[in-house]
Write an enzyme that holds these catalytic residues in place. Structure first.
Site, PDB file in Angstrom:
ATOM      1  N   THR A   1       0.839  -1.190   0.000  1.00  0.00           N
ATOM      2  CA  THR A   1       0.000   0.000   0.000  1.00  0.00           C
ATOM      3  C   THR A   1       0.869   1.232   0.000  1.00  0.00           C
ATOM      4  O   THR A   1       1.856   1.296   0.729  1.00  0.00           O
ATOM      5  CB  THR A   1      -0.954   0.051   1.212  1.00  0.00           C
TER       6      THR A   1
ATOM      7  N   ASP B   1      -0.034   3.888   1.226  1.00  0.00           N
ATOM      8  CA  ASP B   1      -0.359   4.628   2.455  1.00  0.00           C
ATOM      9  C   ASP B   1       0.527   4.249   3.642  1.00  0.00           C
ATOM     10  O   ASP B   1       0.534   4.952   4.651  1.00  0.00           O
ATOM     11  CB  ASP B   1      -1.823   4.391   2.841  1.00  0.00           C
TER      12      ASP B   1
END
Length: 342
Positions: free
Chosen positions: A126, A128
Site C-alpha cells: 500500500t 499509504d
C-alpha cells in the site's frame, strides 16, 4: 507444486517486482509451477488465470502497475464466493495462494486461511504505509518521492504569483504520505487524518508566511478533517469493502483560506499520479525481498502468515494480526514537525 499469485486493491509501484521474485526463486530453487489470477480476487472467483513462468516475468522489475491486473472485488460479498474459490483452486490443482495487497485484500486472505482452510501467504502492499505489522510497505517510497517533487515545483509557481497553493495527497486514514512529503518538500502546513485541524489556525499560519514574504504551501491528506466538520467525499458511492471515494478537502480548504485571508489560493490534487510510474530503487528492493521470503513461506508450509519488514530484517507475522489495526501517525511525531508550520 502449483502456487497461485494475485494482486488486489489499488495498484502500487513494486507489484511486478514481487511477482518476479516469487516466480524466479520458486521455479529456479524449488521447481514450482505458478498460476497468476487476473484482477485480484475476481481471478479465483471466476477462474480467470494466466500462466506465470520465468519468460513471463522477464523485464518487469522497473514497470509500475501489475501484469496480473487488480480490482477491489470482495469474495466475501459474492454469492457462494468462498465455495467458488475453493472449487476453482482445486480444479487448477493450486495448493497455495500468495496474496499481494493491502488491508482489505489481506483481510480476505486472513479469513480464507483462518476459517476456510485455504493456504494463503500475504505480502503487504500500500502506498499509504498503514499496515501495522511492517515498518514499511513498498509503494510508499515512490509515492512520497512523487509528492515531494510536486511540492518542489509548486513552490516556484506559488512564489511567482504570491498565492497559497494547497496540495492534496492520498491518505484515507493515515497521514504518512502527507507528513513525509510535506516535511521533505518544505511545506508550511501539513494536515493529516489523525489530527483534526482548525481552519483559523491554518489561516494564521498562512498569514504568517506572507508576512515573511513567502508564498505558503499547504499539504493536506485526502482524509484530513476540520474540527467542526466531517470527512469531505467525492461522492457517496461505496466499493465492495464499504469505502467511500474521497477527494475534495483540498478544494474546500483553498476556498476557506481565500475567503478568510483575502489571499488568492489554488489547489493541486495529485491523486493517482502517486501510484503510477516506475518504482523507486527502495521499493524495488523491498518488493523483491518480500517476494523471495513469501515463496519461502510456501516452501515451509507456513500459511496464514504475512512477510513484514522489521528494521532491515524480513520476518513472518500472522496475517490476521497485520490487518487487525492500522498504523497511524504518532501525535508526538506530528508535533515534532510542527516547528516548521507558519
Amino acid at each position: 507444486m502449483r502456487v497461485g499469485v494475485l494482486t488486489g486493491g489499488g495498484d502500487c509501484p513494486g507489484l511486478n517486482a514481487v511477482i518476479r521474485a516469487i516466480v524466479r526463486k520458486g521455479v529456479q530453487e524449488y521447481g514450482y509451477d505458478f498460476t497468476g489470477f487476473r484482477d485480484g480476487w475476481r481471478g479465483p472467483l471466476e477462474n480467470d488465470t494466466v500462466r506465470l513462468d520465468i519468460p513471463a516475468v522477464r523485464g518487469i522489475l522497473p514497470r509500475g502497475g501489475t501484469i496480473l491486473g487488480s480490482s477491489r472485488t470482495n469474495p466475501l460479498k459474492e454469492r457462494n464466493g468462498i465455495r467458488r474459490i475453493k472449487e476453482n483452486l482445486a480444479e487448477l490443482e493450486v495448493e497455495a495462494l500468495i496474496v499481494i495487497g493491502g488491508e482489505d485484500t489481506l483481510g480476505v486472505a486472513a479469513r480464507l486461511s483462518g476459517e476456510y482452510d485455504v493456504p494463503c501467504v500475504g505480502v503487504p502492499k500500500t502506498i499509504d504505509n498503514d499496515l501495522s505489522a511492517t515498518d514499511y510497505t513498498f509503494g510508499f517510497d515512490t509515492a512520497v518521492g512523487i509528492a515531494t517533487e510536486a511540492i518542489d515545483r509548486l513552490h516556484t509557481t506559488a512564489e511567482s504569483h504570491m498565492r497559497v497553493l494547497v496540495c492534496e495527497v492520498m491518505g484515507r486514514h493515515a497521514g504518512w504520505i502527507a507528513l513525509h512529503s510535506g516535511l521533505a518538500g518544505g511545506a508550511n502546513v501539513i494536515l493529516i487524518p489523525e489530527q483534526r485541524f482548525d481552519v483559523e489556525q491554518v489561516c494564521a499560519w498562512v498569514t504568517s508566511r506572507f508576512r515573511a514574504s513567502y508564498a505558503p504551501i499547504v499539504v493536506v491528506a485526502e482524509g484530513a478533517m476540520p474540527k467542526d466538520g466531517d470527512m469531505i467525499l467525492k461522492d457517496q458511492t461505496l466499493d465492495s469493502f464499504g469505502h467511500v471515494r474521497l477527494s475534495g478537502v483540498g478544494e474546500w480548504l483553498a476556498k476557506e483560506i481565500e475567503k478568510r485571508t483575502g489571499k488568492e489560493a489554488r489547489t493541486t490534487v495529485l491523486g493517482h499520479v502517486q501510484r503510477g510510474g516506475t518504482p523507486s530503487a527502495f521499493d524495488r528492493w523491498l518488493a523483491t525481498r518480500f517476494g523471495l521470503h513469501a515463496i519461502d513461506c510456501v516452501r515451509d508450509g507456513d500459511f496464514g502468515t504475512m512477510v513484514a519488514l522489521r528494521g532491515t530484517d524480513i520476518v513472518r507475522v500472522p496475517v490476521a494480526d497485520a490487518t487487525a489495526s492500522l498504523k497511524t501517525v504518532d501525535p508526538k511525531l506530528y508535533e515534532e514537525v510542527g516547528v516548521f508550520f507558519g
